[in-house]
Design a protein around this motif. Structure first.
Motif, mmCIF file in Angstrom:
data_model
loop_
_atom_site.group_PDB
_atom_site.id
_atom_site.type_symbol
_atom_site.label_atom_id
_atom_site.label_comp_id
_atom_site.label_asym_id
_atom_site.label_seq_id
_atom_site.Cartn_x
_atom_site.Cartn_y
_atom_site.Cartn_z
ATOM 1 N N ILE A 8 0.834 -1.200 0.000
ATOM 2 C CA ILE A 8 0.000 0.000 0.000
ATOM 3 C C ILE A 8 0.870 1.252 0.000
ATOM 4 O O ILE A 8 1.881 1.328 0.702
ATOM 5 C CB ILE A 8 -0.977 -0.020 1.198
ATOM 6 C CG1 ILE A 8 -1.969 1.133 1.105
ATOM 7 C CG2 ILE A 8 -0.247 -0.027 2.523
ATOM 8 C CD1 ILE A 8 -3.153 0.965 2.039
ATOM 9 N N SER A 9 0.465 2.224 -0.820
ATOM 10 C CA SER A 9 1.296 3.408 -1.007
ATOM 11 C C SER A 9 0.431 4.614 -1.359
ATOM 12 O O SER A 9 -0.678 4.467 -1.892
ATOM 13 C CB SER A 9 2.294 3.156 -2.131
ATOM 14 O OG SER A 9 2.975 4.332 -2.508
ATOM 15 N N ALA A 16 7.030 -0.035 -2.379
ATOM 16 C CA ALA A 16 6.482 -1.004 -1.428
ATOM 17 C C ALA A 16 6.550 -2.416 -1.986
ATOM 18 O O ALA A 16 6.922 -3.367 -1.284
ATOM 19 C CB ALA A 16 5.036 -0.640 -1.086
ATOM 20 N N VAL A 66 0.713 -5.970 5.729
ATOM 21 C CA VAL A 66 0.702 -4.750 4.926
ATOM 22 C C VAL A 66 2.116 -4.180 4.861
ATOM 23 O O VAL A 66 2.715 -3.885 5.900
ATOM 24 C CB VAL A 66 -0.254 -3.689 5.522
ATOM 25 C CG1 VAL A 66 -0.072 -2.347 4.796
ATOM 26 C CG2 VAL A 66 -1.695 -4.154 5.414
ATOM 27 N N ASN A 68 3.928 -1.013 3.815
ATOM 28 C CA ASN A 68 3.400 0.337 3.683
ATOM 29 C C ASN A 68 4.477 1.384 3.409
ATOM 30 O O ASN A 68 5.514 1.400 4.073
ATOM 31 C CB ASN A 68 2.664 0.685 4.995
ATOM 32 C CG ASN A 68 2.372 2.157 5.128
ATOM 33 O OD1 ASN A 68 1.885 2.781 4.196
ATOM 34 N ND2 ASN A 68 2.658 2.706 6.297
ATOM 35 N N CYS A 76 -1.731 6.073 7.670
ATOM 36 C CA CYS A 76 -1.188 4.805 8.176
ATOM 37 C C CYS A 76 -2.045 4.284 9.330
ATOM 38 O O CYS A 76 -2.324 3.079 9.420
ATOM 39 C CB CYS A 76 0.252 4.987 8.649
ATOM 40 S SG CYS A 76 1.428 5.431 7.347
ATOM 41 N N MET A 86 1.445 -4.324 10.252
ATOM 42 C CA MET A 86 1.913 -3.182 9.477
ATOM 43 C C MET A 86 3.441 -3.163 9.424
ATOM 44 O O MET A 86 4.105 -3.107 10.461
ATOM 45 C CB MET A 86 1.399 -1.878 10.090
ATOM 46 C CG MET A 86 -0.109 -1.737 10.082
ATOM 47 S SD MET A 86 -0.802 -1.457 8.425
ATOM 48 C CE MET A 86 -0.190 0.184 8.060
ATOM 49 N N ASP A 88 6.046 -0.761 8.083
ATOM 50 C CA ASP A 88 6.277 0.575 7.551
ATOM 51 C C ASP A 88 7.710 0.666 7.041
ATOM 52 O O ASP A 88 8.662 0.657 7.821
ATOM 53 C CB ASP A 88 6.022 1.617 8.644
ATOM 54 C CG ASP A 88 6.010 3.039 8.101
ATOM 55 O OD1 ASP A 88 6.629 3.267 7.034
ATOM 56 O OD2 ASP A 88 5.391 3.909 8.734
#
Length: 271
Positions: A8-9, A16, A66, A68, A76, A86, A88
């Motif tokens: 996801i971006s 990503a 995810v 991210n 976020c 998540m 990141d």
């Protein structure tokens, strides 16, 4: 074992997906169902993404992952409400950089792959046009070429030239070695003035035959015997002419380009 992964971006999702796939490749025993959610750049889109991820969680009973690269912390947090794991990509770097640079990140979206530098972007487009016009010996004026790839037909010259042009702005031409060139076993006259810019690509004969069979099924061009002869002659010619070369059979285009750049001392950033 199978797990669902969302890249996801707030931009294209290329970063990503690239980084995420590199990480996931380390887990050979797990099958990943991958989904890319690009341009998640406002609260509504983030909520839609969160709902999709949460629904997947409920349907599979497995916590989604995810990867991210969204810059806005608020977005976020919305996606994180889905309950997913998540990852990141920016998190390990932003804090130390803020401290070192003594400034806070902007949190602006769509920065990773935007046209930040128009000169570099134009150079990449011009290099791509150059690669297309100098593909397979269409144009043999190589005065402006940064490098010239040589090799038999279907050894990977064209996609490599286009990759180097589009991503790095390198003017790469390619010249296909013909049966006549291979029979003479000497460097074609049109290439001799540019010998210091030549780089050879070769490939396993069985793999080459498979590729050619898809292009011209049942032809002499695709026979294993023809492929072996061409490759043996091409490799002999390259050794005789002192042309550096690389077998591309098990090498990605990205790695081919990196090895070529290293050989020629070309230093270019991707964006």
């Amino acid at each position: 074992m199978q797990r669902t992964v969302f890249f996801i971006s707030d931009s294209t999702g290329i970063t990503a997906e690239t980084i995420g796939n590199s990480i996931l490749a380390q887990f050979e025993g797990v099958k990943f169902d991958k989904h890319r959610l690009p341009f998640t750049d406002n609260a509504h889109k983030a909520e839609v993404a969160a709902l999709r991820i949460k629904t997947n969680y409920a349907q599979t009973g497995q916590r989604p992952v995810v990867v991210n690269t969204m810059a806005d912390r608020a977005l976020c947090d919305i996606v994180a409400s889905s309950g997913a794991l998540m990852l990141d990509v920016f998190a390990p770097f932003i804090g130390p950089l803020e401290e070192e640079l003594e400034t806070r990140r902007s949190g602006a979206v769509n920065r990773s792959h935007g046209m930040v530098d128009f000169d570099k972007y134009e150079a990449r487009i011009n290099a791509t046009n150059y690669a297309l016009s100098h593909d397979d010996g269409i144009d043999v004026n190589y005065d402006d070429a940064d490098l010239i790839l040589v090799g038999v037909s279907r050894s990977g010259k064209t996609p490599t030239c286009l990759y180097m042009a589009l991503h790095y702005g390198v003017r790469a031409a390619n010249y296909p070695l013909t049966d006549e060139d291979l029979e003479k076993l000497e460097l074609p006259a049109r290439l001799r003035p540019y010998k210091d810019r030549l780089y050879g690509l070769t490939i396993d004969a069985v793999r080459l035959a498979q590729i050619r069979e898809q292009r011209r099924s049942g032809s002499r061009y695709a026979t294993l015997a023809q492929c072996r002869w061409e490759l043996e002659q091409a490799e002999r010619l390259m050794r005789q002419a002192g042309i550096p070369s690389l077998n591309t059979t098990h090498v990605s285009i990205e790695e081919i380009a990196s090895k070529i750049f290293d050989r020629f001392g070309i230093e270019r950033t991707m964006f």
